[in-house]
Design an enzyme around this catalytic site. Structure first.
Site, PDB file in Angstrom:
ATOM      1  N   LYS A   1      25.320  44.523 -14.821  1.00 60.72           N
ATOM      2  CA  LYS A   1      24.656  44.780 -16.103  1.00 60.72           C
ATOM      3  C   LYS A   1      25.587  45.339 -17.188  1.00 60.72           C
ATOM      4  CE  LYS A   1      20.205  46.053 -14.193  1.00 60.72           C
ATOM      5  NZ  LYS A   1      19.075  46.954 -14.404  1.00 60.72           N
TER       6      LYS A   1
ATOM      7  N   ASP B   1      14.058  46.543 -20.552  1.00 58.60           N
ATOM      8  CA  ASP B   1      13.361  47.657 -19.884  1.00 58.60           C
ATOM      9  C   ASP B   1      12.610  48.521 -20.891  1.00 58.60           C
ATOM     10  OD1 ASP B   1      14.155  46.947 -17.373  1.00 58.60           O
ATOM     11  OD2 ASP B   1      15.874  48.301 -17.311  1.00 58.60           O
TER      12      ASP B   1
END
Ligand code: ATR
Length: 280
Positions: free
Chosen positions: A71, A106
């Site tokens: 990520k 998120d």
């Protein structure tokens, strides 16, 4: 020879190839919306990641989700938006006018799940967030964006909570783990972003009875689906938002970016993924 045009496909890039619910979620939406498309899991080792991402379209993909351990690299190899930069990690990649962009979904996963589970939650003045890792940064960004004035961040390692205050400014109040009990009566929103309560991890010891009666409790952990924290909150009649809801809501944006339609998080999708979770 006629050229064969393949339907658009996205993928999840991780290493090793972890069991993920993302294919289940995206295949459900493709089916529901009648879109011909695909979503694969691609196991790509760290040494092959840059090549894979920089040639994503040559590998046949219109975009991707990125998971552990890639990520942070994904952020560096793409042009990130403000959300990915704030979290310090990208989980969703797509092409915009030929350029590879990235975001972190998120944040919207967290706030949209709260919107669905506890409408009006954002009228709270003070929130208490447990944990100060990457997931906490997404939560804190979302809370500030939605106007929560004071976000207390409690972390076992207080320096990491201080780093969040440095990053996000005066609305974030770093607090030590021992101060949690004193803050509970003021917290109209409590969010667990630590791994405590997850299968195989330690327990989160909290006296839920100290929260105000109208408090909302959110847990990012979704294995088990009902964490001891959520069970205690429900037993006290509090509104709750679980980690599975966040997982489903965070997937919406990627699908929209890749396939051009905004999908819905339906009770049927939730039931499908819940069944998969309990099968592990
Ligand atoms: P993520 O990206 O999922 O947030 P992370 O960056 O590894 O993952 O953060 C994990 C969080 O869980 C941290 O806040 C961590 O606290 P530390 O910063 O002190 O390590 C918290 N955490 C993990 N195990 C914990 C435990 N046993 N007690 C308290 N906090 C814990």
């Amino acid at each position: 020879m006629t050229e064969v045009t393949r339907p658009p496909a996205a993928c999840l890039i991780g290493w090793p190839a972890a069991h993920s619910r993302s294919p289940l979620i995206h295949h459900y939406w493709l089916r529901m919306l009648g879109i011909e498309g695909g979503y694969n899991i691609e196991a790509v080792p760290p040494e092959g990641f840059a090549e894979f991402v920089l040639h994503l379209s040559t590998h046949g993909f219109v975009g991707a989700n990125v998971t552990i351990p890639h990520k942070e690299r994904a952020l560096a190899l793409t042009r990130p938006d403000e959300r990915a930069r704030a979290v310090g990690a990208a989980n969703t990649l797509w092409y915009e006018n030929g350029e590879l962009r990235s975001t972190n979904t998120d944040i919207e996963g967290f706030v949209h799940n709260l919107d669905a589970c506890a409408p009006g939650w954002d009228s709270v003045e003070e929130a208490l967030v447990l944990g100060a890792g990457g997931a906490s940064r997404a939560v804190v960004f979302g809370l500030i964006e939605r106007g929560v004035r004071r976000v207390h961040v409690a972390n076992r390692t207080i320096d990491r909570a201080r780093a969040l205050a440095d990053q996000f400014g005066a609305q974030v109040h770093p607090v030590s783990w021992d101060e949690i009990a004193d803050l509970l009566p003021r917290a109209k929103l409590l969010v667990n972003t630590t791994s405590l309560g997850m299968h195989g991890q330690g327990a989160l010891e909290l006296d839920i009875g100290r929260l105000p009666p109208q408090a909302v409790v959110a847990d990012l952990v979704y294995v088990p689906l009902q964490t001891p924290l959520l069970a205690a909150a429900r037993a006290h009649g509090l509104q709750t938002a679980d980690g599975l809801g966040m997982l489903l809501h965070q997937a919406v944006r990627g699908f929209e970016l890749w396939f051009g339609r905004r999908p819905q998080v339906t009770p049927e999708l939730r039931a499908l993924v819940e069944a998969d979770l309990t099968n592990v």
